[in-house]
Design an enzyme around this catalytic site. Structure first.
Site, PDB file in Angstrom:
ATOM      1  N   PHE A  98       0.730  -0.910   0.254  1.00 22.54           N
ATOM      2  CA  PHE A  98       1.971  -0.152  -0.462  1.00 22.54           C
ATOM      3  C   PHE A  98       3.017  -1.173   0.160  1.00 22.54           C
ATOM      4  CE2 PHE A  98       5.306   2.582  -0.142  1.00 22.54           C
ATOM      5  CZ  PHE A  98       5.350   3.249  -1.533  1.00 22.54           C
ATOM      6  N   ASP A 147      -3.652   3.130   7.059  1.00 22.62           N
ATOM      7  CA  ASP A 147      -2.686   3.979   6.602  1.00 22.62           C
ATOM      8  C   ASP A 147      -3.441   4.930   5.560  1.00 22.62           C
ATOM      9  OD1 ASP A 147      -0.923   5.025   4.565  1.00 22.62           O
ATOM     10  OD2 ASP A 147       0.247   3.134   4.643  1.00 22.62           O
ATOM     11  N   TYR A 155       2.909  14.347   2.627  1.00 20.10           N
ATOM     12  CA  TYR A 155       3.543  15.224   1.266  1.00 20.10           C
ATOM     13  C   TYR A 155       2.583  14.809   0.068  1.00 20.10           C
ATOM     14  CZ  TYR A 155       5.471  10.557   1.244  1.00 20.10           C
ATOM     15  OH  TYR A 155       5.684   8.979   1.369  1.00 20.10           O
ATOM     16  N   LYS A 156       1.513  14.305  -0.045  1.00 17.30           N
ATOM     17  CA  LYS A 156       0.569  14.003  -0.900  1.00 17.30           C
ATOM     18  C   LYS A 156      -0.399  15.081  -0.953  1.00 17.30           C
ATOM     19  CE  LYS A 156       1.330   9.059  -0.602  1.00 17.30           C
ATOM     20  NZ  LYS A 156       2.022   8.609  -1.790  1.00 17.30           N
ATOM     21  N   ARG A 201      -1.084   6.040 -13.668  1.00 12.27           N
ATOM     22  CA  ARG A 201      -1.995   6.787 -12.277  1.00 12.27           C
ATOM     23  C   ARG A 201      -1.980   8.146 -12.395  1.00 12.27           C
ATOM     24  NH1 ARG A 201       0.238   6.075  -6.148  1.00 12.27           N
ATOM     25  NH2 ARG A 201       1.550   7.504  -6.903  1.00 12.27           N
TER      26      ARG A 201
END
Ligand SMILES: Cc1ncc(COP(=O)(O)O)c(C=O)c1O
Length: 408
Positions: A138, A207, A232-233, A383
């Site tokens: 990322f 990560d 937050y995922k 996605r």
């Protein structure tokens, strides 16, 4: 088609996590055009709202802040929230208590962890002057790693995760890897890669943004040195909810944070001019915690205390959902129109399905307009994220059907 609709119904009936859906706020209204409710397949970007969060936040704002005011730093447990909430996340990533602290963004924690890792490895003075970073990372991790390298006198080398063992050497200081690739959904081999990094005398930084809350991580069991992740995922903490930092217990007394703010001081209210680090996970703190977001996250994590919600149950359902989606896509979408880029092998799959498709950006816009919300990652990836706590197999089948219609 009717076979898959029937199968979805059966899978929902047998789903041990089906009842957990009621703990979340999701679409119930049906679209008059299609007669169906929307399907949310973007929980790998922003998790849905847990139903208990609005009430919890209201209490934090009205009572804790509005009535108790500054007394809440002690009486409502605000001051110790970063470690307390870290201990709620710990079992979800296979960590014993006392090793995770919540606060700041993932980007900031990548910085703390990576500079801390180089310092733990001895850095250029000890001949360790190279940072390896996941070549498909990322972007924020790569940008921060590059800056961390400049600041520590290291060079940075992008390497595909599978090639890390061959790239390791006596000059490697730290290795920054993503557990699950954000674009492809590929799950990397954390146990083997961590062991290889350790054997080379370097320090590992993982990560966990796309794995925590979706699959077992096993930080302690696999000897991970440092890890970071967002909330937050798959942890459903809310937009911009604080991230976390894991520092393995055996390294905590040597962890030398590049952001030694007053919250990580051994005596934060001593107001001393000289810095002296606190012991334990607290050492990863920086400044005043973002209490509103942090306590929204704490409420969101309550779902994990249900006896039916275990990481293993979540993982089993995640694999079943992604298998079923791939099966429905193969059945409904004309051959060659999309190409799955997420591995078929369970051991290499996170909790998302990525489909390559030439006109992915436009297709995703049309899918969202039709109520199926995934996202698009440049240049050509559709996605879809699968959050086992609130998704049903019926929704997955419907999403694949709408996708096929949209592509047609
Ligand atoms: C793997 C990974 N790392 C880091 C981030 C971003 O972190 P931040 O919360 O600092 O924006 C994301 C965001 O999606 C991510 O997927």
């Amino acid at each position: 088609m009717s076979d898959l609709i029937e199968r979805a119904r059966e899978l929902d009936e047998r789903d041990p996590l089906a009842a957990v859906r009621a703990s979340f706020v999701l679409d119930t209204a049906t679209d008059p055009a299609t007669g169906t409710a929307g399907v949310y397949l973007d929980g790998n970007s922003l998790g849905a709202l847990p139903a208990n969060v609005p009430g919890a936040v209201e209490d934090v704002v009205r009572r804790q802040w509005g009535e108790l005011r500054i007394r809440s730093w002690t009486e409502s447990g605000w001051w110790t929230a970063p470690e307390r909430i870290g201990d709620l996340i710990a079992p979800l990533v296979g960590a014993a208590a006392g090793q995770i602290v919540v606060g700041d963004s993932t980007s900031v924690n990548v910085f703390k962890a990576l500079v801390g890792a180089v310092r733990l490895a001895g850095g250029p003075e000890a001949g360790r002057d190279e940072i390896l970073v996941d070549a498909s990372t990322f972007p924020t991790d790569g940008y921060i790693a590059t800056s961390a390298a400049r600041m520590t006198g290291c060079t940075i080398r992008p390497v595909a995760p599978g090639e890390v063992p061959a790239a390791l050497g006596p000059r490697t200081a730290a290795v920054l890897l993503n557990h699950v690739d954000y674009r492809t959904g590929r799950l990397h081999d954390l146990p083997a890669l961590t062991a290889a990094v350790r054997a080379a005398g370097a320090v590992s930084v993982w990560d966990l943004c796309h794995s925590a809350g979706a699959l077992p991580v096993g930080l302690d069991a696999h000897g991970v040195d440092l890890a970071v992740g967002c909330t937050y995922k798959f942890l459903n903490g809310g937009p911009g909810s604080p991230a976390y930092l894991y520092v393995r217990a055996g390294l905590q007394d040597r962890f030398d944070s590049p952001l030694p703010g007053w919250n990580s001081h051994a005596e934060p209210f001593g107001m001393r001019p000289a810095y002296a680090p606190a012991d334990g996970a607290v050492r990863g703190r920086v400044g005043t915690p973002d209490i509103l977001s942090m306590l929204a996250l704490e409420a969101a994590l309550a779902v994990w205390s249900r006896p039916d919600v275990t990481v293993d149950a979540v993982r089993a359902k995640s694999l079943a959902l992604t298998d079923f989606f791939l099966e429905c896509v193969a059945a409904y979408v004309p051959a060659g129109r999309v190409e799955p880029v997420t591995p078929q092998a369970h051991g290499e799959r996170g909790s998302q399905v990525a489909l390559a498709c030439d006109d992915a950006g436009e297709i995703m816009e049309r899918l969202i307009a039709a109520g199926v919300v995934g996202d698009y990652r440049a240049p050509d990836v559709l996605r879809f994220g699968f959050t086992p706590l609130y998704l049903s197999f019926t929704e997955v089948e419907r999403a694949a059907r709408v996708l096929a219609d949209t592509l047609g």
